[in-house]
Design a protein around this motif. Structure first.
Motif, PDB file in Angstrom:
ATOM      1  N   VAL A  20    -159.109 -67.971 -27.730  1.00 54.03           N
ATOM      2  CA  VAL A  20    -157.816 -68.433 -28.238  1.00 54.03           C
ATOM      3  C   VAL A  20    -156.777 -67.374 -27.851  1.00 54.03           C
ATOM      4  CG1 VAL A  20    -158.823 -69.717 -30.165  1.00 54.03           C
ATOM      5  CG2 VAL A  20    -158.127 -67.344 -30.503  1.00 54.03           C
ATOM      6  N   SER A  21    -155.522 -67.658 -28.122  1.00 54.85           N
ATOM      7  CA  SER A  21    -154.473 -66.686 -27.819  1.00 54.85           C
ATOM      8  C   SER A  21    -154.472 -65.550 -28.839  1.00 54.85           C
ATOM      9  CB  SER A  21    -153.099 -67.359 -27.806  1.00 54.85           C
ATOM     10  OG  SER A  21    -152.729 -67.714 -29.131  1.00 54.85           O
ATOM     11  N   LYS A  22    -153.885 -64.442 -28.446  1.00 56.78           N
ATOM     12  CA  LYS A  22    -153.753 -63.306 -29.355  1.00 56.78           C
ATOM     13  C   LYS A  22    -152.882 -63.691 -30.556  1.00 56.78           C
ATOM     14  CE  LYS A  22    -151.688 -59.444 -27.983  1.00 56.78           C
ATOM     15  NZ  LYS A  22    -151.421 -58.133 -27.369  1.00 56.78           N
ATOM     16  N   ALA A  23    -151.855 -64.491 -30.321  1.00 56.65           N
ATOM     17  CA  ALA A  23    -150.987 -64.952 -31.412  1.00 56.65           C
ATOM     18  C   ALA A  23    -151.789 -65.767 -32.424  1.00 56.65           C
ATOM     19  CB  ALA A  23    -149.830 -65.778 -30.861  1.00 56.65           C
ATOM     20  N   ARG A  24    -152.714 -66.583 -31.944  1.00 55.78           N
ATOM     21  CA  ARG A  24    -153.555 -67.389 -32.835  1.00 55.78           C
ATOM     22  C   ARG A  24    -154.456 -66.487 -33.686  1.00 55.78           C
ATOM     23  NH1 ARG A  24    -154.111 -71.647 -35.978  1.00 55.78           N
ATOM     24  NH2 ARG A  24    -156.122 -72.654 -35.818  1.00 55.78           N
ATOM     25  N   VAL A  25    -154.983 -65.419 -33.092  1.00 51.18           N
ATOM     26  CA  VAL A  25    -155.814 -64.463 -33.828  1.00 51.18           C
ATOM     27  C   VAL A  25    -155.001 -63.851 -34.967  1.00 51.18           C
ATOM     28  CG1 VAL A  25    -157.030 -62.243 -33.702  1.00 51.18           C
ATOM     29  CG2 VAL A  25    -157.350 -63.952 -31.897  1.00 51.18           C
ATOM     30  N   TYR A  26    -153.779 -63.413 -34.670  1.00 45.92           N
ATOM     31  CA  TYR A  26    -152.928 -62.828 -35.709  1.00 45.92           C
ATOM     32  C   TYR A  26    -152.616 -63.844 -36.806  1.00 45.92           C
ATOM     33  CZ  TYR A  26    -152.119 -58.548 -33.055  1.00 45.92           C
ATOM     34  OH  TYR A  26    -152.281 -57.357 -32.396  1.00 45.92           O
ATOM     35  N   GLU A  27    -152.386 -65.097 -36.417  1.00 42.02           N
ATOM     36  CA  GLU A  27    -152.107 -66.145 -37.404  1.00 42.02           C
ATOM     37  C   GLU A  27    -153.318 -66.369 -38.309  1.00 42.02           C
ATOM     38  OE1 GLU A  27    -151.443 -70.955 -37.667  1.00 42.02           O
ATOM     39  OE2 GLU A  27    -151.222 -69.987 -35.719  1.00 42.02           O
ATOM     40  N   LEU A  28    -154.512 -66.446 -37.720  1.00 43.87           N
ATOM     41  CA  LEU A  28    -155.728 -66.643 -38.504  1.00 43.87           C
ATOM     42  C   LEU A  28    -155.959 -65.471 -39.458  1.00 43.87           C
ATOM     43  CD1 LEU A  28    -158.062 -68.046 -35.703  1.00 43.87           C
ATOM     44  CD2 LEU A  28    -157.061 -69.338 -37.603  1.00 43.87           C
ATOM     45  N   ALA A  29    -155.667 -64.263 -39.001  1.00 48.33           N
ATOM     46  CA  ALA A  29    -155.821 -63.078 -39.850  1.00 48.33           C
ATOM     47  C   ALA A  29    -154.797 -63.100 -40.985  1.00 48.33           C
ATOM     48  CB  ALA A  29    -155.665 -61.814 -39.019  1.00 48.33           C
ATOM     49  N   GLN A  42    -151.149 -51.726 -37.632  1.00 49.77           N
ATOM     50  CA  GLN A  42    -152.152 -52.320 -36.752  1.00 49.77           C
ATOM     51  C   GLN A  42    -153.134 -53.175 -37.542  1.00 49.77           C
ATOM     52  OE1 GLN A  42    -153.958 -49.001 -34.793  1.00 49.77           O
ATOM     53  NE2 GLN A  42    -152.221 -48.675 -33.433  1.00 49.77           N
ATOM     54  N   VAL A  43    -153.652 -54.196 -36.873  1.00 56.12           N
ATOM     55  CA  VAL A  43    -154.677 -55.053 -37.455  1.00 56.12           C
ATOM     56  C   VAL A  43    -155.919 -54.914 -36.587  1.00 56.12           C
ATOM     57  CG1 VAL A  43    -155.319 -57.420 -38.076  1.00 56.12           C
ATOM     58  CG2 VAL A  43    -152.949 -56.686 -38.269  1.00 56.12           C
ATOM     59  N   ARG A  44    -157.056 -54.690 -37.238  1.00 56.16           N
ATOM     60  CA  ARG A  44    -158.323 -54.575 -36.517  1.00 56.16           C
ATOM     61  C   ARG A  44    -159.319 -55.520 -37.167  1.00 56.16           C
ATOM     62  NH1 ARG A  44    -155.466 -52.741 -33.310  1.00 56.16           N
ATOM     63  NH2 ARG A  44    -155.543 -50.716 -32.311  1.00 56.16           N
ATOM     64  N   PHE A  45    -160.390 -55.783 -36.442  1.00 55.60           N
ATOM     65  CA  PHE A  45    -161.380 -56.755 -36.865  1.00 55.60           C
ATOM     66  C   PHE A  45    -162.764 -56.142 -36.731  1.00 55.60           C
ATOM     67  CE2 PHE A  45    -157.625 -58.653 -35.140  1.00 55.60           C
ATOM     68  CZ  PHE A  45    -157.300 -59.643 -36.044  1.00 55.60           C
TER      69      PHE A  45
END
Length: 70
Positions: A20-29, A42-45
């Motif tokens: 998925v896009s990086k923007a989608r990852v940030y939205e899901l987070a 920063q956000v990490r997983f």
């Protein structure tokens, strides 16, 4: 106590894993859908938590996608 290495992934790495896009990852987070850790700005997983989430999500979607017996 056993020492286990905690590997933190970037949003870009998670995006590649999930395709998925990086923007989608940030939205899901941001929505709390995927597990994440904030380090200041920063956000990490956690790799382990992400893999557990993927496995859990896959088993849940397999359950809900089964067709009823006819």
């Amino acid at each position: 106590m056993a020492h286990t290495e905690l590997r933190l992934l970037t949003a870009e790495e998670v995006a590649r894993i999930l395709r998925v896009s990086k923007a989608r990852v940030y939205e899901l987070a941001r929505r709390g859908i995927i597990p994440s850790v904030r380090l200041g700005y920063q956000v990490r997983f956690s790799e382990a938590a992400l893999r557990e989430w993927i496995a859990r999500s896959a088993s849940e979607s397999a359950y809900t996608c089964q067709r009823p017996n006819r």
